[in-house]
Design a protein around this motif. Structure first.
Motif, PDB file in Angstrom:
ATOM      1  N   ILE A 214       0.846  -1.196   0.000  1.00 61.96           N
ATOM      2  CA  ILE A 214       0.000   0.000   0.000  1.00 61.96           C
ATOM      3  C   ILE A 214       0.882   1.246   0.000  1.00 61.96           C
ATOM      4  N   TYR A 215       0.289   2.368  -0.306  1.00 62.94           N
ATOM      5  CA  TYR A 215       1.040   3.617  -0.402  1.00 62.94           C
ATOM      6  C   TYR A 215       1.796   3.914   0.892  1.00 62.94           C
ATOM      7  N   GLY A 216       1.159   3.648   2.030  1.00 62.18           N
ATOM      8  CA  GLY A 216       1.788   3.901   3.327  1.00 62.18           C
ATOM      9  C   GLY A 216       2.983   3.011   3.611  1.00 62.18           C
ATOM     10  N   ASP A 217       3.182   1.958   2.829  1.00 66.29           N
ATOM     11  CA  ASP A 217       4.338   1.069   2.993  1.00 66.29           C
ATOM     12  C   ASP A 217       5.591   1.625   2.323  1.00 66.29           C
ATOM     13  N   THR A 218       5.431   2.671   1.518  1.00 69.16           N
ATOM     14  CA  THR A 218       6.549   3.137   0.700  1.00 69.16           C
ATOM     15  C   THR A 218       7.182   4.399   1.264  1.00 69.16           C
ATOM     16  N   ASP A 219       8.417   4.629   0.834  1.00 70.39           N
ATOM     17  CA  ASP A 219       9.134   5.833   1.225  1.00 70.39           C
ATOM     18  C   ASP A 219       9.057   6.873   0.100  1.00 70.39           C
ATOM     19  N   ARG A 220       9.784   7.922   0.229  1.00 67.12           N
ATOM     20  CA  ARG A 220       9.729   9.005  -0.760  1.00 67.12           C
ATOM     21  C   ARG A 220      10.165   8.555  -2.154  1.00 67.12           C
ATOM     22  N   MET A 221      10.976   7.491  -2.215  1.00 66.54           N
ATOM     23  CA  MET A 221      11.440   6.970  -3.501  1.00 66.54           C
ATOM     24  C   MET A 221      10.428   6.022  -4.132  1.00 66.54           C
ATOM     25  N   GLY A 222       9.302   5.770  -3.420  1.00 65.18           N
ATOM     26  CA  GLY A 222       8.280   4.875  -3.940  1.00 65.18           C
ATOM     27  C   GLY A 222       8.572   3.405  -3.704  1.00 65.18           C
TER      28      GLY A 222
ATOM     29  N   PRO B 148      13.752  -4.093  -4.607  1.00 66.14           N
ATOM     30  CA  PRO B 148      12.704  -3.397  -3.858  1.00 66.14           C
ATOM     31  C   PRO B 148      11.292  -3.773  -4.313  1.00 66.14           C
ATOM     32  N   ALA B 149      10.407  -3.829  -3.347  1.00 64.29           N
ATOM     33  CA  ALA B 149       8.973  -3.876  -3.642  1.00 64.29           C
ATOM     34  C   ALA B 149       8.528  -2.430  -3.806  1.00 64.29           C
ATOM     35  N   VAL B 150       7.559  -2.193  -4.657  1.00 65.54           N
ATOM     36  CA  VAL B 150       7.079  -0.834  -4.906  1.00 65.54           C
ATOM     37  C   VAL B 150       5.562  -0.795  -4.733  1.00 65.54           C
ATOM     38  N   TYR B 151       5.056   0.436  -4.652  1.00 65.91           N
ATOM     39  CA  TYR B 151       3.627   0.648  -4.466  1.00 65.91           C
ATOM     40  C   TYR B 151       2.804  -0.196  -5.443  1.00 65.91           C
ATOM     41  N   ASP B 152       1.792  -0.859  -4.911  1.00 68.47           N
ATOM     42  CA  ASP B 152       0.793  -1.648  -5.620  1.00 68.47           C
ATOM     43  C   ASP B 152       1.295  -3.029  -6.065  1.00 68.47           C
ATOM     44  N   ASP B 153       2.545  -3.370  -5.763  1.00 70.29           N
ATOM     45  CA  ASP B 153       3.007  -4.736  -6.033  1.00 70.29           C
ATOM     46  C   ASP B 153       2.175  -5.722  -5.227  1.00 70.29           C
ATOM     47  N   VAL B 154       1.845  -6.835  -5.835  1.00 66.97           N
ATOM     48  CA  VAL B 154       1.273  -7.962  -5.099  1.00 66.97           C
ATOM     49  C   VAL B 154       2.452  -8.851  -4.744  1.00 66.97           C
ATOM     50  N   LEU B 155       2.565  -9.153  -3.469  1.00 71.56           N
ATOM     51  CA  LEU B 155       3.682  -9.951  -2.973  1.00 71.56           C
ATOM     52  C   LEU B 155       3.223 -11.358  -2.635  1.00 71.56           C
ATOM     53  N   ILE B 156       4.076 -12.309  -2.908  1.00 75.03           N
ATOM     54  CA  ILE B 156       3.869 -13.680  -2.446  1.00 75.03           C
ATOM     55  C   ILE B 156       4.829 -13.881  -1.283  1.00 75.03           C
ATOM     56  N   VAL B 157       4.275 -14.177  -0.126  1.00 80.02           N
ATOM     57  CA  VAL B 157       5.085 -14.435   1.059  1.00 80.02           C
ATOM     58  C   VAL B 157       5.093 -15.936   1.280  1.00 80.02           C
ATOM     59  N   GLU B 158       6.264 -16.529   1.127  1.00 82.47           N
ATOM     60  CA  GLU B 158       6.432 -17.966   1.311  1.00 82.47           C
ATOM     61  C   GLU B 158       7.067 -18.174   2.686  1.00 82.47           C
TER      62      GLU B 158
ATOM     63  N   ARG C 224      10.551 -16.135   2.225  1.00 80.46           N
ATOM     64  CA  ARG C 224      10.958 -15.595   0.931  1.00 80.46           C
ATOM     65  C   ARG C 224       9.788 -14.754   0.440  1.00 80.46           C
ATOM     66  N   ILE C 225      10.099 -13.559  -0.017  1.00 79.49           N
ATOM     67  CA  ILE C 225       9.069 -12.690  -0.562  1.00 79.49           C
ATOM     68  C   ILE C 225       9.366 -12.487  -2.040  1.00 79.49           C
ATOM     69  N   TYR C 226       8.356 -12.808  -2.869  1.00 77.25           N
ATOM     70  CA  TYR C 226       8.466 -12.704  -4.318  1.00 77.25           C
ATOM     71  C   TYR C 226       7.465 -11.688  -4.838  1.00 77.25           C
ATOM     72  N   ARG C 227       7.739 -11.161  -6.031  1.00 76.47           N
ATOM     73  CA  ARG C 227       6.699 -10.424  -6.749  1.00 76.47           C
ATOM     74  C   ARG C 227       5.642 -11.417  -7.175  1.00 76.47           C
ATOM     75  N   GLU C 228       4.542 -10.919  -7.641  1.00 74.51           N
ATOM     76  CA  GLU C 228       3.397 -11.749  -8.031  1.00 74.51           C
ATOM     77  C   GLU C 228       3.763 -12.804  -9.071  1.00 74.51           C
ATOM     78  N   ASP C 229       4.792 -12.562  -9.870  1.00 70.64           N
ATOM     79  CA  ASP C 229       5.189 -13.539 -10.885  1.00 70.64           C
ATOM     80  C   ASP C 229       5.757 -14.818 -10.273  1.00 70.64           C
ATOM     81  N   GLY C 230       6.090 -14.783  -8.983  1.00 69.68           N
ATOM     82  CA  GLY C 230       6.607 -15.964  -8.299  1.00 69.68           C
ATOM     83  C   GLY C 230       8.051 -16.286  -8.628  1.00 69.68           C
ATOM     84  N   ARG C 231       8.683 -15.462  -9.447  1.00 74.01           N
ATOM     85  CA  ARG C 231      10.071 -15.718  -9.844  1.00 74.01           C
ATOM     86  C   ARG C 231      11.037 -14.644  -9.341  1.00 74.01           C
TER      87      ARG C 231
END
Length: 142
Positions: free
Chosen positions: A10-18, A66-76, A92-99
């Motif tokens: 979410i937006y609140g999870d990010t810093d000034r760099m996004g 880095p994870a960025v705003y609106d990324d869907v994360l897979i938490v394994e 392990r935390i992945y982007r939604e692509d799982g790779r």
């Protein structure tokens, strides 16, 4: 014992760099840990109602991308069943692509009883881990 769950940056999870602030990865580790227990039929609330608490005694994270705003994360989340005096979760935390691996780490937890004394892991937790161990077809947490 491995479980996968998703969450969104979410937006609140990010810093000034996004980019996601580094401390949020530990919060996402907690989401993974909580959902692993829930998938096994046991909530943190259930554990606490039985008189046990799991404070973090050690933690580590290694960041790859880095994870960025609106990324869907897979938490394994997995349980390291070689730890006997407490419990260790690997993440392990992945982007939604799982790779695309964004981060990995662990948390170690002690078990405390209601009086705040360190205790061995209770039988119901040891049984849960044994039932979900690799190769046991009776329990799948994926």
């Amino acid at each position: 014992m491995v479980h996968r769950t998703t969450c969104r940056v979410i937006y609140g999870d990010t810093d000034r760099m996004g980019q996601a602030y580094y401390g949020n990865y530990f919060r996402w580790f907690e989401v993974g840990r909580t959902e692993l227990f829930r998938a096994a039929g046991l909530s943190y609330k259930d554990i606490e109602e039985r008189g046990f608490f799991l404070p973090v005694s050690e933690c580590r994270a290694r960041y790859h991308m880095p994870a960025v705003y609106d990324d869907v994360l897979i938490v394994e989340t997995g349980v390291d069943d070689s730890v006997k005096g407490g419990i260790k979760f690997d993440y392990r935390i992945y982007r939604e692509d799982g790779r695309t691996l964004l981060a990995e780490g662990f948390t170690k937890h002690a078990f405390l009883d209601r009086s705040g004394r360190v205790t061995r892991p209770p039988g119901f937790i040891r049984e849960l881990i044994a039932q979900a161990a690799p190769g046991n077809p009776q329990c799948s947490l994926s």
